[in-house]
Structure formats: structure tokens, C-alpha cells
Design an enzyme around this catalytic site. Structure first.
Site, mmCIF file in Angstrom:
data_model
loop_
_atom_site.group_PDB
_atom_site.id
_atom_site.type_symbol
_atom_site.label_atom_id
_atom_site.label_comp_id
_atom_site.label_asym_id
_atom_site.label_seq_id
_atom_site.Cartn_x
_atom_site.Cartn_y
_atom_site.Cartn_z
ATOM 1 N N GLY A 17 0.727 -1.313 0.086
ATOM 2 C CA GLY A 17 -0.003 -0.044 0.043
ATOM 3 C C GLY A 17 0.955 1.314 -0.123
ATOM 4 N N SER A 18 1.937 1.103 -0.698
ATOM 5 C CA SER A 18 2.644 2.452 -0.699
ATOM 6 C C SER A 18 1.946 3.674 -1.410
ATOM 7 C CB SER A 18 4.249 2.385 -1.185
ATOM 8 O OG SER A 18 4.085 2.062 -2.731
ATOM 9 N N ASN A 112 -7.167 2.896 -11.730
ATOM 10 C CA ASN A 112 -6.002 1.901 -11.390
ATOM 11 C C ASN A 112 -4.653 2.698 -11.999
ATOM 12 O OD1 ASN A 112 -4.701 -0.456 -10.567
ATOM 13 N ND2 ASN A 112 -4.689 -1.078 -12.813
ATOM 14 N N HIS A 114 -1.067 1.622 -13.218
ATOM 15 C CA HIS A 114 -0.161 0.673 -13.671
ATOM 16 C C HIS A 114 1.387 1.030 -13.857
ATOM 17 C CE1 HIS A 114 0.565 -3.298 -16.226
ATOM 18 N NE2 HIS A 114 1.370 -2.538 -16.835
ATOM 19 N N ASP A 155 -6.400 -3.368 -17.790
ATOM 20 C CA ASP A 155 -5.472 -2.543 -18.149
ATOM 21 C C ASP A 155 -5.930 -1.823 -19.425
ATOM 22 O OD1 ASP A 155 -3.694 -3.079 -16.094
ATOM 23 O OD2 ASP A 155 -2.509 -4.441 -17.168
ATOM 24 N N GLU A 184 5.168 6.475 -9.743
ATOM 25 C CA GLU A 184 3.540 6.388 -9.360
ATOM 26 C C GLU A 184 3.248 7.306 -8.321
ATOM 27 O OE1 GLU A 184 2.383 2.451 -8.976
ATOM 28 O OE2 GLU A 184 4.303 1.691 -9.952
HETATM 29 C C1 GRF Z 1 2.363 -0.729 -7.988
HETATM 30 O O1 GRF Z 1 3.476 -0.747 -8.631
HETATM 31 C C2 GRF Z 1 1.056 -0.363 -8.837
HETATM 32 O O2 GRF Z 1 1.419 0.286 -10.069
HETATM 33 C C3 GRF Z 1 0.492 -1.771 -9.106
HETATM 34 O O3 GRF Z 1 0.752 -2.366 -8.020
HETATM 35 C C4 GRF Z 1 1.893 -1.897 -7.213
HETATM 36 C C5 GRF Z 1 1.273 -1.637 -5.889
HETATM 37 O O4 GRF Z 1 2.280 -1.163 -4.882
HETATM 38 N N1 GRF Z 1 -0.757 -1.704 -9.358
HETATM 39 P P1 GRF Z 1 1.932 -0.763 -3.473
HETATM 40 O O5 GRF Z 1 1.233 -1.621 -2.757
HETATM 41 O O6 GRF Z 1 1.119 0.581 -3.821
HETATM 42 O O7 GRF Z 1 3.324 -0.325 -2.801
#
Ligand code: GRF
Length: 211
Positions: A17-18, A112, A114, A155, A184
Site C-alpha cells: 500500500g505505498s 487503477n 499500472h 489494463d 507512481e
Molecule cells: C504498484 O506498482 C502499482 O502500479 C501496481 O501495484 C503496485 C502496488 O504497490 N498496480 P503498493 O502496494 O502501492 O506499494
């Protein structure tokens, strides 16, 4: 649905969940004008649930195996979303398919992120380290992140925002994943802010940015 000043969102997350945390932080710093009113996970051990609990966001562990049939699972998800007056759904590392009825109910209101530039390196089986391995194996010089709406195909929904970053000769899937993850964290909140404040307008396959 009428526009609220701080739309109520549910975050669906399966892992650490970062990205979820980055959104919590952007809400706290008042960059993102939304409320995360619920965190749902299929994984009771997800770090995302812990992150939610720390900041007092209600959590729900909900997975298909808790129910006798898929329809009951879908009903439970929809009831949780309705009971919490959820307007938007944010997928943040969610590893399960969203039931079709939920997609239909929240059409154009599920996002979402990706970890590549779609439509490259996306689709079934392209998640986590598989994405970065494929990018390196292909010899791509640029990768990045895509924030998109969720429809019935993996996707595939309309692209809201993309950001690129370099692939270095020395990259391993791990080093590339770390560089992409930082992008991200800096991108997801911007796309969500645009969606909820309606400066990103959905026009079929394409979106338009209002000035
Ligand atoms: C991220 O790389 C996101 O793009 C993908 O899943 C991963 C989740 O990472 N959909 P986190 O749990 O948010 O750290």
C-alpha cells in the site's frame, strides 16, 4: 451524481500500500481534495489495512472465498460501497478482478495505476516484477506509469495520465521498480485530483484536460 467538494473514495489494495500511503499524505497536505472513507482488501495481512488503521480509515477484509457464490460476494462489495456513500474507487495494487456489476455501477469512477506505459507491457499476467522484467528483456529505453479508468478488460480503460522515466543499462527489475514506484507516488494523486475535480473530462476512449 452531484459533485462533492471532497468526494468519498474507497481504496482497494492487496499489498503493502505505498501508493495508498502517498494518497493519504497528499490528502493530509491538501493537494488532493478527496476523502478516503474505506479501505478494502482481499488479503487480511495487507500492509494497506494497517496503514488505514493508523490514520483511522475504516477497513474491510472481503474476498470471494468468504462467500458461497460469486453473486453473494458482489452483493457484499456493493453493499459496503453503498453503505459508506462511496463515489469513487481507487485500485492501489489490487490483485483481484473487480466484479462486472461493480464496474457497471461505478462506470468511469474506478481508477487503477499500472507500472508501465500502456498499452505496452500490460494485460493479464503483467503485474509486479513481471512488468519490469518484460520492459528490460524487451530493451525498452523508456518506461513509466499509467493511470487509467477500469473497464471489463485488464489494463484497458481510458488513460487519464501517463508519466515516463528512463530505463538504464544497469537496471535490474528491482532498481527499475523502485524508480517507477517513485513516479507512481507523484502521479496517482494528480490524476485522481483531476478526475474528482472534473478538470479531466472523460470523452469516450479519450479524456480532455480543462485549462
Ligand atoms: C504498484 O506498482 C502499482 O502500479 C501496481 O501495484 C503496485 C502496488 O504497490 N498496480 P503498493 O502496494 O502501492 O506499494
Amino acid at each position: 451524481m452531484s459533485k462533492s467538494t471532497s468526494p468519498r473514495c474507497a481504496v482497494f489494495a492487496s499489498g503493502g500500500g505505498s501508493n495508498f500511503q502517498a494518497l493519504i499524505d497528499r490528502i493530509a497536505s491538501k493537494d488532493l481534495h478527496a476523502t478516503i472513507a474505506l479501505c478494502i482488501s482481499n488479503n487480511s495481512a495487507a500492509g494497506a489495512l494497517e496503514r488505514a488503521q493508523i490514520v483511522g480509515i475504516p477497513t474491510l477484509h472481503c474476498t470471494q472465498s468468504q462467500f458461497t457464490d460469486p453473486a453473494a460476494y458482489t452483493r457484499a462489495l456493493l453493499a459496503a460501497l453503498k453503505n459508506n456513500n462511496i463515489e469513487y474507487i481507487i485500485l492501489a495494487g489490487y490483485m483481484k478482478m473487480i466484479p462486472r456489476e461493480v464496474i457497471a455501477t461505478y462506470r468511469n469512477r474506478i481508477v487503477n495505476i499500472h507500472p508501465a506505459l500502456l498499452p505496452a507491457f500490460g494485460g493479464k499476467g503483467m503485474y509486479g516484477h513481471y512488468v519490469h522484467e518484460a520492459v528490460i528483456a524487451y530493451g525498452a529505453r523508456i518506461t513509466g506509469v499509467t493511470v487509467h479508468l477500469v473497464d471489463e478488460e485488464y489494463d484497458h480503460g481510458s488513460i487519464l495520465m501517463q508519466q515516463s522515466c528512463q530505463v538504464l543499462d544497469t537496471d535490474t527489475p528491482q532498481s527499475l521498480a523502485a524508480r517507477v514506484l517513485a513516479v507512481e507516488h507523484d502521479t496517482y494523486w494528480r490524476a485522481i485530483e483531476g478526475l474528482v475535480n472534473e478538470s479531466i473530462v472523460i470523452e469516450g476512449r479519450k479524456v480532455r484536460y480543462l485549462a
